[in-house]
Design a protein around this motif. Structure first.
Motif, PDB file in Angstrom:
ATOM      1  N   LEU A  60       3.078  -7.286  -2.806  1.00  0.00           N
ATOM      2  CA  LEU A  60       1.570  -8.041  -2.715  1.00  0.00           C
ATOM      3  C   LEU A  60       1.727  -9.422  -2.798  1.00  0.00           C
ATOM      4  O   LEU A  60       1.003 -10.103  -2.271  1.00  0.00           O
ATOM      5  CB  LEU A  60       0.816  -7.176  -3.883  1.00  0.00           C
ATOM      6  CG  LEU A  60      -0.575  -7.890  -4.167  1.00  0.00           C
ATOM      7  CD1 LEU A  60      -1.541  -7.662  -2.894  1.00  0.00           C
ATOM      8  CD2 LEU A  60      -1.360  -7.188  -5.370  1.00  0.00           C
ATOM      9  N   ALA A  61       2.648  -9.850  -3.797  1.00  0.00           N
ATOM     10  CA  ALA A  61       2.764 -11.136  -4.120  1.00  0.00           C
ATOM     11  C   ALA A  61       3.371 -11.900  -2.753  1.00  0.00           C
ATOM     12  O   ALA A  61       2.808 -13.145  -2.487  1.00  0.00           O
ATOM     13  CB  ALA A  61       3.848 -11.410  -5.348  1.00  0.00           C
ATOM     14  N   TYR A  62       4.169 -11.197  -2.146  1.00  0.00           N
ATOM     15  CA  TYR A  62       4.664 -12.027  -0.989  1.00  0.00           C
ATOM     16  C   TYR A  62       3.745 -11.886   0.170  1.00  0.00           C
ATOM     17  O   TYR A  62       3.589 -12.989   0.951  1.00  0.00           O
ATOM     18  CB  TYR A  62       5.881 -10.760  -0.429  1.00  0.00           C
ATOM     19  CG  TYR A  62       7.078 -11.094  -1.062  1.00  0.00           C
ATOM     20  CD1 TYR A  62       7.545 -12.264  -1.849  1.00  0.00           C
ATOM     21  CD2 TYR A  62       8.108  -9.856  -1.341  1.00  0.00           C
ATOM     22  CE1 TYR A  62       8.859 -12.289  -2.630  1.00  0.00           C
ATOM     23  CE2 TYR A  62       9.290 -10.123  -2.023  1.00  0.00           C
ATOM     24  CZ  TYR A  62       9.507 -11.384  -2.649  1.00  0.00           C
ATOM     25  OH  TYR A  62      10.639 -11.330  -3.308  1.00  0.00           O
ATOM     26  N   SER A  98       2.663   1.634  -3.339  1.00  0.00           N
ATOM     27  CA  SER A  98       1.749   1.814  -4.448  1.00  0.00           C
ATOM     28  C   SER A  98       1.277   3.451  -4.115  1.00  0.00           C
ATOM     29  O   SER A  98       1.332   4.121  -5.374  1.00  0.00           O
ATOM     30  CB  SER A  98       0.537   1.079  -4.314  1.00  0.00           C
ATOM     31  OG  SER A  98       0.659  -0.209  -4.488  1.00  0.00           O
ATOM     32  N   ALA A  99       1.053   3.849  -3.132  1.00  0.00           N
ATOM     33  CA  ALA A  99       0.723   5.200  -2.926  1.00  0.00           C
ATOM     34  C   ALA A  99       1.781   6.142  -3.427  1.00  0.00           C
ATOM     35  O   ALA A  99       1.609   7.131  -4.128  1.00  0.00           O
ATOM     36  CB  ALA A  99       0.225   5.461  -1.564  1.00  0.00           C
ATOM     37  N   SER A 100       3.072   5.774  -3.101  1.00  0.00           N
ATOM     38  CA  SER A 100       4.139   6.466  -3.347  1.00  0.00           C
ATOM     39  C   SER A 100       4.365   6.605  -4.901  1.00  0.00           C
ATOM     40  O   SER A 100       4.547   7.597  -5.624  1.00  0.00           O
ATOM     41  CB  SER A 100       5.323   6.106  -2.624  1.00  0.00           C
ATOM     42  OG  SER A 100       6.544   6.668  -3.255  1.00  0.00           O
ATOM     43  N   SER A 101       4.089   5.516  -5.539  1.00  0.00           N
ATOM     44  CA  SER A 101       4.236   5.343  -7.011  1.00  0.00           C
ATOM     45  C   SER A 101       3.291   6.135  -7.787  1.00  0.00           C
ATOM     46  O   SER A 101       3.500   6.942  -8.747  1.00  0.00           O
ATOM     47  CB  SER A 101       4.164   3.770  -7.322  1.00  0.00           C
ATOM     48  OG  SER A 101       4.333   3.872  -8.914  1.00  0.00           O
ATOM     49  N   LEU A 107      10.064   3.892 -11.539  1.00  0.00           N
ATOM     50  CA  LEU A 107       9.067   3.731 -10.730  1.00  0.00           C
ATOM     51  C   LEU A 107       8.627   2.237  -9.913  1.00  0.00           C
ATOM     52  O   LEU A 107       8.222   1.883  -9.348  1.00  0.00           O
ATOM     53  CB  LEU A 107       7.779   4.144 -10.994  1.00  0.00           C
ATOM     54  CG  LEU A 107       7.658   5.762 -11.504  1.00  0.00           C
ATOM     55  CD1 LEU A 107       6.371   5.910 -11.791  1.00  0.00           C
ATOM     56  CD2 LEU A 107       7.947   6.409 -10.282  1.00  0.00           C
ATOM     57  N   GLY A 108       9.438   1.434 -10.972  1.00  0.00           N
ATOM     58  CA  GLY A 108       9.481  -0.109 -10.575  1.00  0.00           C
ATOM     59  C   GLY A 108       7.853  -0.702 -10.725  1.00  0.00           C
ATOM     60  O   GLY A 108       7.095   0.002 -11.384  1.00  0.00           O
ATOM     61  N   GLY A 109       7.759  -1.662  -9.731  1.00  0.00           N
ATOM     62  CA  GLY A 109       6.404  -2.325  -9.815  1.00  0.00           C
ATOM     63  C   GLY A 109       5.376  -1.816  -8.948  1.00  0.00           C
ATOM     64  O   GLY A 109       4.325  -2.217  -8.781  1.00  0.00           O
ATOM     65  N   GLY A 110       5.795  -0.663  -8.484  1.00  0.00           N
ATOM     66  CA  GLY A 110       4.703   0.080  -7.407  1.00  0.00           C
ATOM     67  C   GLY A 110       4.266  -0.581  -6.410  1.00  0.00           C
ATOM     68  O   GLY A 110       3.172  -0.821  -5.922  1.00  0.00           O
ATOM     69  N   GLU A 118       0.639  -1.182   0.069  1.00  0.00           N
ATOM     70  CA  GLU A 118       0.097   0.069   0.032  1.00  0.00           C
ATOM     71  C   GLU A 118       1.137   1.165   0.076  1.00  0.00           C
ATOM     72  O   GLU A 118       0.523   2.151  -0.770  1.00  0.00           O
ATOM     73  CB  GLU A 118      -0.967   0.036   1.240  1.00  0.00           C
ATOM     74  CG  GLU A 118      -2.032  -0.926   1.078  1.00  0.00           C
ATOM     75  CD  GLU A 118      -3.088  -0.893   2.327  1.00  0.00           C
ATOM     76  OE1 GLU A 118      -4.210  -1.207   2.225  1.00  0.00           O
ATOM     77  OE2 GLU A 118      -2.445  -0.811   3.240  1.00  0.00           O
ATOM     78  N   GLU A 119       1.830   1.227   0.881  1.00  0.00           N
ATOM     79  CA  GLU A 119       2.823   2.374   1.003  1.00  0.00           C
ATOM     80  C   GLU A 119       3.322   2.597  -0.522  1.00  0.00           C
ATOM     81  O   GLU A 119       3.535   3.699  -0.870  1.00  0.00           O
ATOM     82  CB  GLU A 119       3.764   2.302   2.030  1.00  0.00           C
ATOM     83  CG  GLU A 119       3.353   2.070   3.520  1.00  0.00           C
ATOM     84  CD  GLU A 119       4.455   1.976   4.364  1.00  0.00           C
ATOM     85  OE1 GLU A 119       5.497   1.576   3.732  1.00  0.00           O
ATOM     86  OE2 GLU A 119       4.150   1.751   5.388  1.00  0.00           O
TER      87      GLU A 119
END
Length: 268
Positions: free
Chosen positions: A219-221, A39-42, A211-214, A36-37
């Protein structure tokens, strides 16, 4: 049949499963929080990068600080470069090569802002000054990505000044650099993306942030850890069933052997 569940070995196994379940749950929850962190940053970074440029004074002030919420926002600022106080920022790789960022103060009527004009490759040796294209003379209007002052915590780079060649630093820290300048600095610095008038020769531009995978990997982990709960419970249940089946088979085999012995004795 299930009295074996109260043996010492099985009680230890029950305790292990009971410890693993909350451990896997909280590990998954932690990874989901990281997702969540990130993704929000991305999303915030993407929105900032795609914003229209605004004057630097709208997002930063002389002697102020730059919030992470406006990191990478495009800004414009007009002034004159002070090449006499230009700095080289060491240990900045780009395109798999070691080099320097070229940071030059841009002096405005309100104060000065540090401008990362770009990247240059390292010289032949660690002590050799690299070739640095000079900044344009006269008034220029710079457009670039606004960034907060760098610190050891935000970069992971240990800051030091002892032993460095003159005119070189490890961090673009506006507080430390400002203490060596004859004018006050804005709180953040600008990563140049364009300027008017353009220079005939210039350092290599610093690319936009990756930005990488955001947070997709986090999430997968998190899903993986929560699946481990099902694996632990399922494995516990299957082992109980197998143990019970084996004991039942052993009892049946023992009963069959006893009947055979009785028949033999009867015949004799």
């Amino acid at each position: 049949m299930y009295r074996f569940l109260l043996t010492r070995r099985w009680l230890a196994f029950h305790l292990l499963v009971l410890l693993l379940i909350p451990a896997f749950f909280f590990l998954g929850k932690w990874q989901f929080g990281r997702f969540e962190e990130r993704s929000a940053s991305s999303e915030r970074t993407t929105a900032n990068l795609n914003s229209a440029p605004v004057p630097l004074d709208r997002l930063d002030t002389v002697g102020g600080t730059v919030s992470s919420d406006v990191k990478f926002r495009p800004v414009t600022v007009t002034g004159k470069y002070d090449a006499s106080h230009e700095l080289l920022v060491r240990r900045r790789p780009q395109n798999s090569r070691v080099g320097f960022y070229v940071v030059t103060p841009l002096v405005t009527p309100q104060g000065a802002v540090l401008v990362n004009r770009g990247w240059v490759p390292a010289g032949a040796t660690a002590e050799t000054r690299p070739e640095v294209p000079p900044p344009p003379s006269g008034e220029v209007t710079v457009t670039g990505r606004l960034k907060p002052s760098e610190t050891e915590d935000t970069t992971g780079i240990r800051n030091r000044s002892a032993g460095l060649p003159a005119g070189q630093v490890l961090l673009v820290n506006t507080t430390d650099i400002g203490a060596t300048l004859p004018y006050r600095l804005y709180g953040g610095f600008v990563e140049l993306t364009g300027q008017r008038p353009t220079a005939d020769r210039a350092p290599e531009p610093v690319p936009a942030p990756d930005l990488g995978g955001g947070g997709g990997l986090n999430l997968a982990y998190s899903v993986q850890w929560w699946l481990f709960i099902g694996v632990a419970v399922g494995g516990w249940f299957l082992l109980i069933r197998r143990e019970a089946r084996d004991l039942s088979a052993a009892d049946a085999e023992g009963d069959g052997a006893g009947k055979d012995q009785q028949e033999v004795r009867a015949q004799s």
